[in-house]
Design a protein around this motif. Structure first.
Motif, short mmCIF file in Angstrom:
data_model
loop_
_atom_site.label_atom_id
_atom_site.label_comp_id
_atom_site.label_asym_id
_atom_site.label_seq_id
_atom_site.Cartn_x
_atom_site.Cartn_y
_atom_site.Cartn_z
N PRO A 1 67.66 21.89 -9.83
CA PRO A 1 66.96 21.36 -10.94
C PRO A 1 65.58 22.32 -11.24
N PHE A 2 65.84 23.32 -11.45
CA PHE A 2 64.47 24.26 -11.66
C PHE A 2 64.91 25.19 -12.99
N GLN A 3 64.44 25.02 -14.18
CA GLN A 3 64.55 25.98 -15.23
C GLN A 3 63.86 27.29 -14.96
N ASP A 4 64.27 28.08 -13.86
CA ASP A 4 63.55 29.23 -13.64
C ASP A 4 64.45 30.09 -13.21
N GLY A 5 64.31 31.36 -12.72
CA GLY A 5 65.24 32.59 -12.33
C GLY A 5 64.34 33.54 -11.84
N PRO A 6 65.09 34.76 -11.44
CA PRO A 6 64.53 35.92 -11.07
C PRO A 6 63.98 36.61 -12.01
#
Length: 299
Positions: free
Chosen positions: A162-167
């Motif tokens: 549940p994280f709308q993130d990335g590298p």
């Protein structure tokens, strides 16, 4: 009284340590577009907490921490004479990226010679989510594509995380990006593990007034992308300009000794020789590292 002290310790503990979700990415990249057989690998970390995220190289972080401890030790013993001797195993990726929640304000931190720049990102990834699904490792993922930094990217994200993130600078999908790769296969980042940790708050190195060492001990120079492009072009034309200026600036109060090694392994400390060797090596490295992750930023 004991309850008051205990409460104070808990508050202090919360201010020093923060619970962080750490994700490990295997970053494969081709530095030289003319030599596609030479694929480099670096372990990258994506640390996510309630305030935002930070993406950086594990190897570079360890090397910088070691050098920082060595310099602080020298300052305690002989603050007027600092010897900077970069060791091997510096890490292949010196840049780091931070994102601030909830608006995902994104910054690239990058070193140019002795200065460290904080470059604000003025664009966000615009995604096209596709119906394709598969499994990568233990994660169920879905496909998405975007154009960013002069490249076309394909990402696989998982709504199970549940994280709308990335590298790197990538974010904005309805789940964490598990894998992302550009169309040419030059840059690929794949999630290989994660854990929850307690992270100690970063502390600045306490250098004498006016002294700055290899981007340490001074504030990051805030710059727009257009401003950074000008800095980068100036650096390419004269790679040791900042180092010479720093040595002259500190010549009266602190003696800074730059050391380097020649191609045959000889250690040199004469400033003119060191600068010539650094300029030669820098220009050679720039020719071999012509395939950055953001083509538009280094034009």
């Amino acid at each position: 009284m004991k309850k008051i002290i205990l409460s104070l310790l808990l508050v202090l503990g919360c201010s020093i340590f923060a619970q962080t979700n750490r994700f490990f990415y295997d970053y494969k990249f081709i530095p030289d577009s003319t030599n596609k057989e030479d694929v480099k690998t670096e372990m990258m970390l994506l640390d996510i907490d309630k305030s935002g995220s930070k993406y950086y190289s594990r190897e570079t972080f360890v090397a910088d921490s070691t050098m920082k401890a060595d310099i602080e030790k020298q300052l305690k013993g002989s603050p007027g004479n600092i010897s900077i001797n970069r060791k091997n195993n510096q890490g292949l990726v010196s840049e780091k990226v931070t994102k601030q929640y909830p608006d995902f304000k994104t910054y690239l931190f990058v070193r140019v010679s002795t200065d460290s720049y904080k470059v604000e990102e003025d664009q966000k990834p615009i995604w096209k989510i596709l119906p394709d699904k598969q499994k990568i490792g233990e994660y169920n993922v879905q496909k998405a594509t975007t154009k960013f930094g002069g490249r076309e990217w394909t990402a696989w994200f998982s709504t199970d995380i549940p994280f709308q993130d990335g590298p790197y600078k990538f974010y904005g999908l309805p789940g964490l990006i598990v894998k992302i790769e550009d169309k040419t296969g030059s840059h690929s980042m794949t999630l290989i593990g994660n854990k929850t940790i307690q992270v100690n708050a970063d502390q600045e190195m306490n250098l004498p007034t006016g002294m700055q060492i290899m981007g340490m001990g001074g504030k990051d120079i805030e710059a727009s992308k257009s401003q950074f492009k000008k800095v980068w072009k100036a650096y390419i034309n004269d790679p040791t300009k900042n180092m010479r200026e720093m040595m002259m600036k500190n010549s009266e109060t602190n003696k800074i000794v730059f050391k380097s090694k020649t191609s045959d392994g000889r250690e040199i400390s004469d400033p003119n020789q060191v600068f010539r060797e650094i300029e030669k090596r820098t220009k050679e490295n720039l020719k071999k590292n012509n395939n950055p992750i953001e083509l538009d930023l280094y034009k």
